[in-house]
Design a protein around this motif. Sequence first.
Motif, PDB file in Angstrom:
ATOM      1  N   ARG A  58      -4.581   2.639   4.559  1.00  0.00           N
ATOM      2  CA  ARG A  58      -5.075   1.559   3.372  1.00  0.00           C
ATOM      3  C   ARG A  58      -4.512   2.019   2.066  1.00  0.00           C
ATOM      4  O   ARG A  58      -3.803   1.197   1.402  1.00  0.00           O
ATOM      5  CB  ARG A  58      -6.500   1.129   3.295  1.00  0.00           C
ATOM      6  CG  ARG A  58      -6.889   0.637   2.207  1.00  0.00           C
ATOM      7  CD  ARG A  58      -8.238   0.710   1.831  1.00  0.00           C
ATOM      8  NE  ARG A  58      -8.804  -0.314   2.743  1.00  0.00           N
ATOM      9  CZ  ARG A  58      -8.964  -1.741   2.350  1.00  0.00           C
ATOM     10  NH1 ARG A  58      -8.564  -1.989   1.219  1.00  0.00           N
ATOM     11  NH2 ARG A  58      -9.539  -2.581   3.234  1.00  0.00           N
ATOM     12  N   ALA A 203      -7.365  -5.573   8.658  1.00  0.00           N
ATOM     13  CA  ALA A 203      -8.359  -6.845   8.520  1.00  0.00           C
ATOM     14  C   ALA A 203      -9.107  -7.180   9.763  1.00  0.00           C
ATOM     15  O   ALA A 203      -9.903  -7.513   9.636  1.00  0.00           O
ATOM     16  CB  ALA A 203      -7.602  -8.135   7.716  1.00  0.00           C
ATOM     17  N   THR A 215      -2.966  -6.832   9.795  1.00  0.00           N
ATOM     18  CA  THR A 215      -3.204  -6.381   8.514  1.00  0.00           C
ATOM     19  C   THR A 215      -3.311  -7.361   7.300  1.00  0.00           C
ATOM     20  O   THR A 215      -3.256  -8.712   7.721  1.00  0.00           O
ATOM     21  CB  THR A 215      -1.745  -5.442   8.033  1.00  0.00           C
ATOM     22  OG1 THR A 215      -0.860  -6.512   7.944  1.00  0.00           O
ATOM     23  CG2 THR A 215      -1.449  -4.493   9.126  1.00  0.00           C
ATOM     24  N   GLU A 216      -3.755  -7.251   6.480  1.00  0.00           N
ATOM     25  CA  GLU A 216      -4.094  -7.926   5.338  1.00  0.00           C
ATOM     26  C   GLU A 216      -3.141  -8.765   5.073  1.00  0.00           C
ATOM     27  O   GLU A 216      -3.104 -10.230   4.668  1.00  0.00           O
ATOM     28  CB  GLU A 216      -4.613  -7.394   4.086  1.00  0.00           C
ATOM     29  CG  GLU A 216      -6.121  -6.836   4.194  1.00  0.00           C
ATOM     30  CD  GLU A 216      -6.463  -6.305   2.867  1.00  0.00           C
ATOM     31  OE1 GLU A 216      -5.778  -5.883   2.135  1.00  0.00           O
ATOM     32  OE2 GLU A 216      -7.766  -6.069   2.777  1.00  0.00           O
ATOM     33  N   ASP A 217      -1.730  -8.424   5.383  1.00  0.00           N
ATOM     34  CA  ASP A 217      -0.475  -9.098   4.855  1.00  0.00           C
ATOM     35  C   ASP A 217      -0.073 -10.113   6.257  1.00  0.00           C
ATOM     36  O   ASP A 217       0.931 -10.642   6.232  1.00  0.00           O
ATOM     37  CB  ASP A 217       0.643  -8.204   4.664  1.00  0.00           C
ATOM     38  CG  ASP A 217       0.236  -7.516   3.389  1.00  0.00           C
ATOM     39  OD1 ASP A 217      -0.487  -7.989   2.406  1.00  0.00           O
ATOM     40  OD2 ASP A 217       1.119  -6.413   2.939  1.00  0.00           O
ATOM     41  N   ALA A 496     -12.677  -7.265   2.353  1.00  0.00           N
ATOM     42  CA  ALA A 496     -12.037  -8.297   1.357  1.00  0.00           C
ATOM     43  C   ALA A 496     -12.891  -7.898  -0.198  1.00  0.00           C
ATOM     44  O   ALA A 496     -13.964  -7.273  -0.132  1.00  0.00           O
ATOM     45  CB  ALA A 496     -12.806  -9.572   1.618  1.00  0.00           C
TER      46      ALA A 496
END
Length: 504
Positions: A58, A203, A215-217, A496
């Motif tokens: 991260r 995520a 992933t978050e992206d 989040a």
Amino acid sequence: MPAPATDPLWLQNTPTRSYPQLSGNVEVDVAVIGGGIAGITTALLCKRDGARVAVLERGVVAGGATGYTTAKISALQQTKLAQIQRIHGQPTATMYAGASLEAIALIETLIREHEIDCSWERLPDWTYAAYESQVDAVREQAEVARGAGLDVHETTATPLPFEVAAAVRLDDQAQFHPVRYVHALAQLIPSDGSHVFERTAVAKFDDGDPGTLTTEDGHTVSARAVVVCSNYPLLDRGLFFARMKAARSYLVAARVADEPAQAMAISAGEPTRSMRPYSDEGGVHWVLVGGEGHSTGAQEAQPERYEALERFAREHFDVVDIPWRWSTQDGMPLDNLPYVGRYLPGSQHLFVNAGHQKWGMTNGTIGARIVADQIAGRLNRYADTFDPNRIAVRAAPELVKAQATVGAHLIGDRLAPAEAASADEVPRGEARTVREGIAKVGVHRDDDGELHTVSLRCTHLGCLVHWNAAERSWDCPCHGSRFDIDGAVLAGPAVAPLETRDVS
Ligand code: FES
């Protein structure tokens, strides 16, 4: 005199390499979440078995708990063996001690094989009684350690700069520079279809063969095996957040005039004082002093904790100055054994190497060996001892207590009154809860007078976060998630950010 910087000594002037952010979809054999000692060692051992691996970190490699440790590498571990013996019996304490020794040997082997320059030193480790009230704890630890086959010595003749009421010593333990070590291992990973990615937050995980991490992206990594090595497992499968408490502790790095005794030491009870020497490449001598631990989010995170450690350092060592201080967070399992192995009973693809209970150098390393063996289909003699689904943890009375604590926070914190009537009342450098409509919000006024306002509702399971005055963050008392002043995640299990809010 300016306050010391809240940064770890290990991250100062340390040459590190940076790694790319994941910017597409990749396919590997083993994906590892977390770029600390546990994740990097796991990935490297799997790569040595012929697997294509990807580390997803991260933040940056060794920038989490690994960069914030004292980096003691010991099988003695304060009173840990006695605690394990009380819950699990002597055979398990013996296995744990053996696992720690094997971890030390593995670290030393990797250092020698790859000629890693990381200030590796063998030296004795001590557990001492600062007061008469701690003498029994020292004796019990010595007895269990001896029963586990460790060659310990009980004596009050220590090299420490103060008298002790009792002490036990284990020779030939070790210490090093943790960031240099982990970065040296990380550099061995990229090539032949293997990768290290930084600034890449996971995520979501979808089980399957292969499993898929998102992933978050929105990028994906598919892998036949996924190993969760984050400090606090972020995937909620297995309800790991309910099986672990999060604890914060503090460290200061004191520059000292004379070379301190070559010994690591820790007190056997409260207040915990943990020490180790360090001499840097410039010949400057340091003493690291740690302690003052408490549960995360317990509203006990005050700057005075650093001051207590600094007082101790100045009282016992010839301190020149104390330029660095920092704090760290550890996952504390409910039954005093790490969680290493298959995430759930029968998990084929998902593994965990976490819950290192403040002894992450040894536990993260032996955890890597266990998981790499399991992925490769080899037996590992420590696998049952560290099994995350062992019966003892599911039956632990602590599990019920931890869940009750969460329940109390979920309800009680909502009923507590707001601390200030409006944002106007929040002094510079401080934070207050302020009622805004039917909810309370967290308001921090920074040193320049600017307001930072967030929802107090933790995005993990909804407990209300508390202000951490020592580090200026919002910390969750339920499972240890931490957020910065604008709500960004500093530590999971939350993934989040806190919502930002407007205040009138
Ligand atoms: Fe679980 Fe906040 S960390 S509710």
